[in-house]
Design a protein around this motif. Sequence first.
Motif, PDB file in Angstrom:
ATOM      1  N   PHE A  16       0.831  -1.204   0.000  1.00 38.71           N
ATOM      2  CA  PHE A  16       0.000   0.000   0.000  1.00 38.71           C
ATOM      3  C   PHE A  16       0.869   1.258   0.000  1.00 38.71           C
ATOM      4  CE2 PHE A  16      -2.572   3.316   1.961  1.00 38.71           C
ATOM      5  CZ  PHE A  16      -3.788   3.175   1.292  1.00 38.71           C
ATOM      6  N   MET A  17       1.970   1.214   0.731  1.00 38.82           N
ATOM      7  CA  MET A  17       2.856   2.375   0.840  1.00 38.82           C
ATOM      8  C   MET A  17       3.703   2.579  -0.419  1.00 38.82           C
ATOM      9  SD  MET A  17       2.390   3.644   3.937  1.00 38.82           S
ATOM     10  CE  MET A  17       2.055   3.258   5.668  1.00 38.82           C
ATOM     11  N   SER A  18       4.164   1.499  -1.007  1.00 35.07           N
ATOM     12  CA  SER A  18       5.162   1.598  -2.084  1.00 35.07           C
ATOM     13  C   SER A  18       4.560   1.773  -3.472  1.00 35.07           C
ATOM     14  CB  SER A  18       6.060   0.354  -2.074  1.00 35.07           C
ATOM     15  OG  SER A  18       5.299  -0.819  -2.305  1.00 35.07           O
ATOM     16  N   GLN A  19       3.285   1.462  -3.634  1.00 29.92           N
ATOM     17  CA  GLN A  19       2.683   1.508  -4.975  1.00 29.92           C
ATOM     18  C   GLN A  19       1.646   2.636  -5.056  1.00 29.92           C
ATOM     19  OE1 GLN A  19       3.685  -0.525  -7.399  1.00 29.92           O
ATOM     20  NE2 GLN A  19       5.115  -1.612  -6.066  1.00 29.92           N
ATOM     21  N   GLU A  20       2.002   3.796  -4.539  1.00 30.18           N
ATOM     22  CA  GLU A  20       1.027   4.890  -4.449  1.00 30.18           C
ATOM     23  C   GLU A  20       0.483   5.306  -5.812  1.00 30.18           C
ATOM     24  OE1 GLU A  20       0.711   9.551  -2.929  1.00 30.18           O
ATOM     25  OE2 GLU A  20       2.430   8.310  -2.370  1.00 30.18           O
ATOM     26  N   LYS A  21       1.362   5.532  -6.786  1.00 29.33           N
ATOM     27  CA  LYS A  21       0.933   6.053  -8.074  1.00 29.33           C
ATOM     28  C   LYS A  21      -0.027   5.089  -8.784  1.00 29.33           C
ATOM     29  CE  LYS A  21       2.624   7.856 -12.474  1.00 29.33           C
ATOM     30  NZ  LYS A  21       3.824   8.159 -13.302  1.00 29.33           N
ATOM     31  N   ALA A  47      -0.829   7.294   6.789  1.00 31.76           N
ATOM     32  CA  ALA A  47      -0.387   7.729   8.116  1.00 31.76           C
ATOM     33  C   ALA A  47      -0.933   6.816   9.201  1.00 31.76           C
ATOM     34  CB  ALA A  47      -0.822   9.171   8.359  1.00 31.76           C
ATOM     35  N   ALA A  48      -2.199   6.387   9.043  1.00 28.75           N
ATOM     36  CA  ALA A  48      -2.805   5.516  10.047  1.00 28.75           C
ATOM     37  C   ALA A  48      -2.161   4.135  10.046  1.00 28.75           C
ATOM     38  CB  ALA A  48      -4.310   5.406   9.793  1.00 28.75           C
ATOM     39  N   LEU A  49      -1.938   3.572   8.861  1.00 30.46           N
ATOM     40  CA  LEU A  49      -1.355   2.238   8.776  1.00 30.46           C
ATOM     41  C   LEU A  49       0.109   2.241   9.166  1.00 30.46           C
ATOM     42  CD1 LEU A  49      -2.950   0.970   5.433  1.00 30.46           C
ATOM     43  CD2 LEU A  49      -3.648   0.456   7.776  1.00 30.46           C
ATOM     44  N   GLY A  50       0.769   3.374   8.982  1.00 32.04           N
ATOM     45  CA  GLY A  50       2.191   3.451   9.317  1.00 32.04           C
ATOM     46  C   GLY A  50       2.462   3.675  10.787  1.00 32.04           C
ATOM     47  N   SER A  51       1.435   3.993  11.571  1.00 30.07           N
ATOM     48  CA  SER A  51       1.635   4.221  13.005  1.00 30.07           C
ATOM     49  C   SER A  51       1.355   2.933  13.777  1.00 30.07           C
ATOM     50  CB  SER A  51       0.713   5.342  13.495  1.00 30.07           C
ATOM     51  OG  SER A  51      -0.640   4.943  13.362  1.00 30.07           O
ATOM     52  N   GLU A  52       1.892   2.859  14.972  1.00 24.74           N
ATOM     53  CA  GLU A  52       1.678   1.671  15.793  1.00 24.74           C
ATOM     54  C   GLU A  52       0.225   1.562  16.259  1.00 24.74           C
ATOM     55  OE1 GLU A  52       4.385   1.625  19.025  1.00 24.74           O
ATOM     56  OE2 GLU A  52       6.192   1.488  17.773  1.00 24.74           O
ATOM     57  N   GLN A  53      -0.396   2.700  16.557  1.00 30.43           N
ATOM     58  CA  GLN A  53      -1.778   2.671  17.039  1.00 30.43           C
ATOM     59  C   GLN A  53      -2.770   2.412  15.911  1.00 30.43           C
ATOM     60  OE1 GLN A  53       0.319   5.223  17.579  1.00 30.43           O
ATOM     61  NE2 GLN A  53       0.882   4.807  19.719  1.00 30.43           N
ATOM     62  N   ARG A  54      -2.391   2.761  14.684  1.00 34.10           N
ATOM     63  CA  ARG A  54      -3.279   2.639  13.523  1.00 34.10           C
ATOM     64  C   ARG A  54      -4.610   3.343  13.787  1.00 34.10           C
ATOM     65  NH1 ARG A  54      -1.529  -3.584  12.523  1.00 34.10           N
ATOM     66  NH2 ARG A  54       0.420  -3.140  11.425  1.00 34.10           N
ATOM     67  N   ALA A  90      -8.614  -2.394  -6.033  1.00 42.11           N
ATOM     68  CA  ALA A  90      -7.355  -1.807  -6.487  1.00 42.11           C
ATOM     69  C   ALA A  90      -6.168  -2.433  -5.768  1.00 42.11           C
ATOM     70  CB  ALA A  90      -7.386  -0.297  -6.265  1.00 42.11           C
ATOM     71  N   VAL A  91      -6.305  -2.672  -4.467  1.00 40.37           N
ATOM     72  CA  VAL A  91      -5.218  -3.283  -3.698  1.00 40.37           C
ATOM     73  C   VAL A  91      -5.037  -4.749  -4.081  1.00 40.37           C
ATOM     74  CG1 VAL A  91      -4.512  -3.965  -1.361  1.00 40.37           C
ATOM     75  CG2 VAL A  91      -5.420  -1.670  -1.770  1.00 40.37           C
ATOM     76  N   TYR A  92      -6.146  -5.424  -4.368  1.00 44.74           N
ATOM     77  CA  TYR A  92      -6.045  -6.838  -4.731  1.00 44.74           C
ATOM     78  C   TYR A  92      -5.235  -7.033  -6.007  1.00 44.74           C
ATOM     79  CZ  TYR A  92      -7.326 -11.720  -5.358  1.00 44.74           C
ATOM     80  OH  TYR A  92      -7.279 -13.088  -5.490  1.00 44.74           O
ATOM     81  N   GLU A  93      -5.327  -6.099  -6.937  1.00 41.01           N
ATOM     82  CA  GLU A  93      -4.515  -6.190  -8.148  1.00 41.01           C
ATOM     83  C   GLU A  93      -3.026  -6.093  -7.817  1.00 41.01           C
ATOM     84  OE1 GLU A  93      -5.746  -3.425 -11.070  1.00 41.01           O
ATOM     85  OE2 GLU A  93      -7.727  -4.323 -11.345  1.00 41.01           O
ATOM     86  N   LEU A  94      -2.672  -5.288  -6.828  1.00 36.13           N
ATOM     87  CA  LEU A  94      -1.274  -5.214  -6.395  1.00 36.13           C
ATOM     88  C   LEU A  94      -0.829  -6.542  -5.792  1.00 36.13           C
ATOM     89  CD1 LEU A  94      -1.175  -1.697  -4.661  1.00 36.13           C
ATOM     90  CD2 LEU A  94      -0.528  -2.284  -7.008  1.00 36.13           C
ATOM     91  N   ILE A  95      -1.733  -7.183  -5.056  1.00 40.13           N
ATOM     92  CA  ILE A  95      -1.398  -8.466  -4.438  1.00 40.13           C
ATOM     93  C   ILE A  95      -1.175  -9.530  -5.503  1.00 40.13           C
ATOM     94  CG2 ILE A  95      -2.325 -10.300  -2.964  1.00 40.13           C
ATOM     95  CD1 ILE A  95      -3.808  -8.123  -1.409  1.00 40.13           C
ATOM     96  N   GLU A  96      -2.022  -9.533  -6.511  1.00 36.44           N
ATOM     97  CA  GLU A  96      -1.840 -10.510  -7.592  1.00 36.44           C
ATOM     98  C   GLU A  96      -0.514 -10.303  -8.299  1.00 36.44           C
ATOM     99  OE1 GLU A  96      -5.401  -9.941  -9.931  1.00 36.44           O
ATOM    100  OE2 GLU A  96      -6.216 -11.853  -9.196  1.00 36.44           O
ATOM    101  N   ALA A  97      -0.163  -9.035  -8.522  1.00 39.10           N
ATOM    102  CA  ALA A  97       1.112  -8.752  -9.176  1.00 39.10           C
ATOM    103  C   ALA A  97       2.293  -9.120  -8.279  1.00 39.10           C
ATOM    104  CB  ALA A  97       1.179  -7.274  -9.556  1.00 39.10           C
TER     105      ALA A  97
END
Length: 278
Positions: A16-21, A47-54, A90-97
């Motif tokens: 999620f973080m690395s494939q922003e574009k 920001a939420a996923l990158g923090s410990e508390q989320r 959209a995220v699932y396509e990243l997972i497949e790739a």
Amino acid sequence: MTVDTDAARRRIIDLFMSQEKSLLERWARLSGMPGDELRDLHQALRAALGSEQRDLTDVRGLLAEVSRARARQGYTPSETARAVFSLKEAVYELIEADGQAEALRGFVWFSRLIDDLGLYTFETYTAAREKIILDQAEQLLELSTPVVKLWEGIVAVPLVGTLDSARTQVVMEKLLETLVDTGSEHAVIDITGVPAVDTQVAQHLLKTVVAARLMGAECVISGIRPQIAHTIVTLGIEFGDIVTKASLADALAYALRRSGVEIENTTGTRIAVRAERV
């Protein structure tokens, strides 16, 4: 949380973080939302996923703004919620790739998170839409109960449609305000446009008349059509000493006479009005 579960979540967050574009481009096509809104949501979610508390407070705040805006713009609740749910695809396509098992296992957790955000969006939209409908109903109620000045010291309330408790309250408030502002001593309540008069409607009218009397104004009810008169008699409704007239013209003539104005019919088709000398 097991080691495998933690690794799966970390992998989905990394994607999620690395494939922003590429993620934003695919999300925009699926959701139909403007790029600026998606970018703000993506940054808040990063920001939420990158923090410990989320902590998803900022994400929910942005979604609430989007929901309220879309409610005002006329979008359906399904369209609004689908804009959030489409992020999963959209995220699932990243997972497949990516092709790694950890990412696929992490998608279950990510899917639940987006489902919660989608449901929150739906609920916020519904609440915003209900508020808009209530505000519009109040505005229509105000517009449908005008109080007009017919003559010096004489005002009229032409009623059209059903007279219920809420509308009676508005009629009463507007009439009393106008009586105070204009110093009028006579009020005509015209029910020509009221489709039917039952016991409840009669009670509402009586309350309005009593309220006006407490302000020192005399009320006349006009628009008593034959069918309404028949209904009133059949139901045994008593208006007491309240003056009733068949038409607004008759009620105005009565109020003018009570105000000390003499009405003289001079030609059969023209009416001359002159003030009586006291």
